[in-house]
Structure formats: structure tokens, C-alpha cells
Enzyme design. Structure first.
Site, mmCIF file in Angstrom:
data_model
loop_
_atom_site.group_PDB
_atom_site.id
_atom_site.type_symbol
_atom_site.label_atom_id
_atom_site.label_comp_id
_atom_site.label_asym_id
_atom_site.label_seq_id
_atom_site.Cartn_x
_atom_site.Cartn_y
_atom_site.Cartn_z
ATOM 1 N N THR A 92 -7.828 8.543 8.865
ATOM 2 C CA THR A 92 -7.361 7.339 8.175
ATOM 3 C C THR A 92 -7.098 6.178 9.134
ATOM 4 O O THR A 92 -6.446 5.202 8.763
ATOM 5 C CB THR A 92 -6.073 7.648 7.387
ATOM 6 N N GLY B 154 -7.408 2.855 10.836
ATOM 7 C CA GLY B 154 -8.030 1.586 10.465
ATOM 8 C C GLY B 154 -8.080 1.299 8.982
ATOM 9 O O GLY B 154 -8.724 0.333 8.557
ATOM 10 N N THR B 155 -7.388 2.106 8.180
ATOM 11 C CA THR B 155 -7.432 1.874 6.730
ATOM 12 C C THR B 155 -6.866 0.506 6.361
ATOM 13 O O THR B 155 -7.424 -0.200 5.517
ATOM 14 C CB THR B 155 -6.667 2.970 5.968
ATOM 15 N N GLY B 156 -5.744 0.135 6.979
ATOM 16 C CA GLY B 156 -5.125 -1.155 6.656
ATOM 17 C C GLY B 156 -5.999 -2.331 7.046
ATOM 18 O O GLY B 156 -6.146 -3.292 6.283
ATOM 19 N N CYS B 157 -6.583 -2.254 8.221
ATOM 20 C CA CYS B 157 -7.494 -3.314 8.678
ATOM 21 C C CYS B 157 -8.684 -3.453 7.735
ATOM 22 O O CYS B 157 -9.063 -4.563 7.336
ATOM 23 C CB CYS B 157 -8.006 -3.001 10.088
ATOM 24 N N LYS C 159 0.841 -1.197 0.000
ATOM 25 C CA LYS C 159 0.000 0.000 0.000
ATOM 26 C C LYS C 159 0.881 1.254 0.000
ATOM 27 O O LYS C 159 1.832 1.350 0.761
ATOM 28 C CB LYS C 159 -0.929 -0.014 1.210
#
Length: 267
Positions: free
Chosen positions: A207, A209-212, A175
Site C-alpha cells: 500500500t 504510495g496510496t495517498g499520493c 481516507k
């Protein structure tokens, strides 16, 4: 037809923006049934992580056994696995119960900078966990931690994805949110297909929690039978909408909007 059932093995975020909470919200939005195995409890909000309490591995094992006994797991998303012992226990249960479609989000550093993975666990992640993975979804700092090298250019991102792929995982998406590129660009590689997925970059602090959320969406799509690349494409669209329409909650790095994709263009 059996309703798609997706398992998240991750930490709990008391602020509701990341971890188990973000995963369950995402599963629901993508029309799948979410289940959880909690590996750690965090005391956190949009301002940062205040405390972390790791769940004993015996309880992690009991949770996995209970899920496997009664549900048909179609995909698994893993998040915060805080130490080597927990990583090994989760790997053991994935093998024991033959869980399919393993989406690894290598949660290492919280948005505010707090380390969420102990240093000695990184090698265990690489040696014992990545070979079980269908796909791993590191951001640039996480990819740097896995490889022990700096990643700055597009060419270096592409090379990093190939190096992580060589560790045994079936596919990699790095990412690009932490890059200096004008667009939010993510790079996908599965040994054959290479693809840059780009979207507008939004100037927002919301932003958390974007990865989760991104990795949970991939797991939900895989559970529904979608291809790996198509699942990543949908997840990219999902998280872009979630960032584009912020909720404005909290006084720090606020959570993304998990229902934005459903409302945008009637999806």
C-alpha cells in the site's frame, strides 16, 4: 484542444512507489501530461525512509517559475512540504501564478512511521495553505494531526471533515484506510454534499504510495474538467484497483499497481 497539464509539487521517492514518481505515473495513466516541482529528495525503499534532503526554497521558486512560463497548468497536486518555509514558498507561487484546482495531500507520516512534516509546519499548513485548496485528502492520522484530536468512529470522521472544511478549504475527503471498519470507506464533504465512498478492504502490505496516487488521480480528473465529486469517485476506483492487483515488489510496504485500473474491465 489543449492537452491537460498537471503539476505535482512534492518530494521524490527513490523507491518509485510514492511522491513525485507515483504522481507522474498516475497522471500518465489518466491521460494527462505531468510536470513536477521537487521539494525534497528522499532515500527510501519499501522498508522505510533512510534520509531526507530538503530542496532550498530558491530552487523551488525557480522550478515553479519555469513551469508557469511555458505550460498551461490545469491542476496542481501537492505532497511532501517538509517545513513552514517550504509551505509558505509553495503557497506564494500558487498565488503568484494563479494555479487552479489545488489538491492538497498533507503528507505528514511515511508508511513506515517516519515523520515527513515538521511539527511547527502544521499550523502554517492550516493557516496559510488550506485556504488555497480545492480539496484536501488526509488519512485519519493526518486528520488527527491537523485537528489535534482522536478520530475513531464514523460520526467522528464526519465531524472531522466538517472541522477541516471550516479551515477554508473547498472540500475534504478523509481516507478510512487506518480505521477499524470492515470496508475501506472514505468520507467526502464540500459544505453541501456528503458522501461515503466504500470499497472492499484488501489484506495486503503493498500500500506504499496510496495517498499520493489517490490525490494525483483527483488532480488529473480535475484537469480534464471533471467535477470535484466525480474526480474523487474515479480516484477511489483507481486506487482500489491499484491495491487489489499488487505488483509484489520489495520486502516491506510494496508499491501499488498504477496500471491496474487501465487493465481492469478495459478501462
Amino acid at each position: 484542444m489543449i492537452f491537460p497539464q498537471v503539476l505535482t509539487i512534492a518530494g521524490s521517492d527513490s523507491g518509485g512507489g510514492a511522491g513525485i514518481q507515483a504522481d507522474i505515473k498516475t497522471f500518465q495513466e489518466r491521460k494527462t501530461f505531468g510536470m513536477s516541482v521537487i521539494t525534497a529528495i528522499t532515500a527510501q525503499n519499501t522498508l522505510g525512509v533512510k534520509a531526507v534532503h530538503k530542496i532550498p526554497v530558491e530552487m523551488i521558486r525557480e522550478q515553479c517559475d519555469a513551469i508557469a512560463e511555458d505550460f498551461q497548468v490545469s491542476a496542481v497536486k501537492t505532497g511532501m512540504l517538509a517545513d513552514a518555509e517550504i509551505i509558505r514558498e509553495v503557497a506564494r507561487n500558487i498565488r503568484l501564478h494563479n494555479f487552479p484546482n489545488i489538491v492538497i495531500d498533507p503528507v505528514m507520516i511515511a508508511k513506515g512511521g517516519t515523520a515527513l512534516l515538521e511539527n511547527e509546519a502544521t499550523q502554517v499548513l492550516k493557516d496559510e495553505f488550506l485556504p488555497l485548496g480545492t480539496i484536501i485528502t488526509p488519512n485519519i492520522p493526518e486528520a488527527e494531526e491537523i485537528l489535534g484530536e482522536k478520530i475513531t468512529t464514523k460520526a467522528e470522521i464526519e465531524q472531522a471533515a466538517k472541522k477541516i472544511f471550516d479551515l477554508g478549504v473547498k472540500a475534504v475527503v478523509i481516507k478510512g484506510g487506518h480505521s477499524e471498519m470492515s470496508e475501506a470507506a472514505d468520507f467526502y464533504y464540500d459544505g453541501e454534499t456528503t458522501k461515503w465512498l466504500t470499497s472492499e478492504r484488501f489484506d495486503t502490505p503493498h500500500t506504499h504510495g496510496t495517498g499520493c496516487t489517490f490525490s494525483a488521480c483527483i488532480a488529473a480528473e480535475l484537469a480534464k474538467g471533471n467535477s470535484l465529486l466525480n474526480s474523487v469517485v474515479v480516484a477511489k476506483e483507481f486506487i482500489t484497483s491499484a491495491i487489489k492487483y499488487p505488483l509484489g515488489i520489495g520486502h516491506g510496504h510494496g508499491p501499488t499497481n498504477h496500471f491496474a485500473y487501465r487493465l481492469e474491465d478495459g478501462k
